[in-house]
Each structure stands twice: as structure tokens, then as C-alpha cells.
Design an enzyme around this catalytic site. Sequence first.
Site, short mmCIF file in Angstrom:
data_model
loop_
_atom_site.label_atom_id
_atom_site.label_comp_id
_atom_site.label_asym_id
_atom_site.label_seq_id
_atom_site.Cartn_x
_atom_site.Cartn_y
_atom_site.Cartn_z
NE ARG A 107 -9.82 11.88 6.71
CZ ARG A 107 -8.74 11.41 6.11
NH1 ARG A 107 -8.11 12.13 5.20
NH2 ARG A 107 -8.28 10.21 6.39
CG ASP B 131 -0.76 5.24 3.91
OD1 ASP B 131 -1.21 5.20 2.75
OD2 ASP B 131 -1.20 5.99 4.79
CG ASN C 251 -4.93 14.02 3.44
OD1 ASN C 251 -4.83 15.16 2.98
ND2 ASN C 251 -5.46 13.04 2.77
NE ARG D 53 -7.92 3.24 -1.56
CZ ARG D 53 -7.34 4.28 -0.96
NH1 ARG D 53 -7.09 5.38 -1.64
NH2 ARG D 53 -6.99 4.21 0.31
CG HIS E 172 -1.93 1.17 1.13
ND1 HIS E 172 -3.23 1.01 0.67
CD2 HIS E 172 -1.81 2.49 1.42
CE1 HIS E 172 -3.85 2.19 0.69
NE2 HIS E 172 -3.01 3.10 1.15
#
Length: 289
Positions: free
Chosen positions: A126, A244, A249, A120, A27
Amino acid sequence: MKIDPPTWHPDPSKPSFKAPAGAVDAHCHVFGPGDQFPYAPERKYTPSDASKDMLFALRDHLDLSRNVIVQASCHGKDNAALLDALRAEPELTRGIAVVDPAISDEDLEELDKAGVRGIRFNFVRRLVDPGPKDVYIKMAERIKALGWHVVVYFEAPDLEELTPFLKSLPVTVVIDHMGRPDTAAGVEGEGFQNFISLMEDEKFWVKVGCPERLTILGPPYDDVAPFARALVERFPDRVLWGTDWPHPNMKSHLPDDGLLVDRIPVIAPTEELQKKLLIDNPMRLYWSR
Ligand code: 0GY
């Protein structure tokens, strides 16, 4: 639109944990560069550019071998930056795309040729305005023919509402970031126990990374490790791990990717579990052809 400052660590440590040869970061993302691959008009954030070359350099620094690159919301349904990264390292990468429901069969084939193995569905408001579920179900039926799977991103409070939909999907479903549990409620809390019940159905897989988003205590993420470890021990053949990177963010801190790798033996305490998590499972799902 305002550009977010970089969300990745400028100088990640070299991990002490040596991942087994062939380990997959299942990921991660690429962002732009924006002048070559513009961000989507409907995006809800504008990241600093984080190129494929930076991602591949991080892979080497961490002694990992392969990447599964997930289309992030800031690129919307334009998978050009993702495809550019996949085509640069065709043996060592696979991709998860986000597609327009009107996409042609020819364009799906083109994504498949480039190494895309799934799509996905993002339900985090958000980040996106989620679409109607019947459209997602139709899309899942189309990609089933390609042998692809679905990756879903949602937060724990939405699990109950989403469960019938998730169960109705006709393909393997990979859940991002452990379903974003409420860390304060603990592993024994009702929310995470409901998540574990969902996972009993063998069509579900789960990514057990991303402690940096779930932690209350901060690094080294001791409060998140029990969630990941519970999943790894209970579902050893259906767990995936990823950095990740570049951590879109993130505001509380810049995660040290070396530390994230060093957490692997905490959540997967035996060599056998590590091999399943980092090699056998992602290879089965993404590199079977
Ligand atoms: C992640 C998490 C986030 C962002 C996205 O698509 C995205 O923009 O997934 C997030 O902000 O939680 O998986 O990188």
C-alpha cells in the site's frame, strides 16, 4: 492529490517515564515542507508537512536526546528533506535513506558524510511497488563497504516468502515494527513464533515500537506490549525503539507520543533493559563513528 490531515497529536503529554539521558528515538520521519522538498511523483499518500523543527521540538518535549530519521515512501528516492534534517543536527541525528540502484559511489559517500548509516527496503504494497530482489541484494553488497545496514519494512503474511531473501542479505538487517505481527493471533501464534525463529540469527535486529499501528484495543496498547516485551527480553542487545512520529497513514486515532514513551517501562521492565534499548543498541548501530 489530496493532502492527508495531520497524523500527529497536536499536544502530546509530558511522559511520566523519564528516559535515561542520551535516549535515542530510532524510528521517525520528516515530511517536507513540500514547497521546499517536494513529495515524490510516485508516492501513494501525501502527508501534511511535518518539519525537522517540529521533530526536534518533540524530541526535547519527550526528554529524548537523538533521532534516527527514516526516509518515508512519500519522499521516494529523493533524500533531500532527510539530508536537510541531518545537516541541521549532525551530532544528534543519523539517517536511513532510500536510494536509486543507479546511485553513484560519490553520492553514497555524500549520504554517509551527512550521517546516513543504512538503506530501507519497503515491501508494504500500500506504500510502494517493491522492486526485484536481486537488485536489492546488489545494493546491499554495495552499502556493506560503507559499514551500513539494511532496514526492512514488511507485514507478517509476507515473512515466509521474504525469509530466504532476508537471510541472504550480506549485512545487518533491522526489521521495522516487529514485522507487523497479527496481534489477534497472540505471541504464541505461529506467525510471531516464526518471526522469533528468524530473530535467532544474530544478523537481525528489530524495532519494538509502533503499538499504535498494531493494536486492536487501542491506547494504552496493552494488547501489543507482550510482543515487544518478548523481543526485548529474548534479544536485549538487538532491539531498538522509536516513536514513529509523525505517524503517517494513522486513521484510527492520533497517537500521544508521551504515552508511547510511557510504554517503555512496560516493554523493557528493568533499567538495564531500558539502557540497552534506548542507548547502548542504537549508539552501537548508528553512532560508532
Ligand atoms: C512507518 C510506517 C508507515 C509508512 C512508511 O515509508 C512510509 O511511508 O513507513 C505506514 O504507513 O505503515 O514506518 O512510518
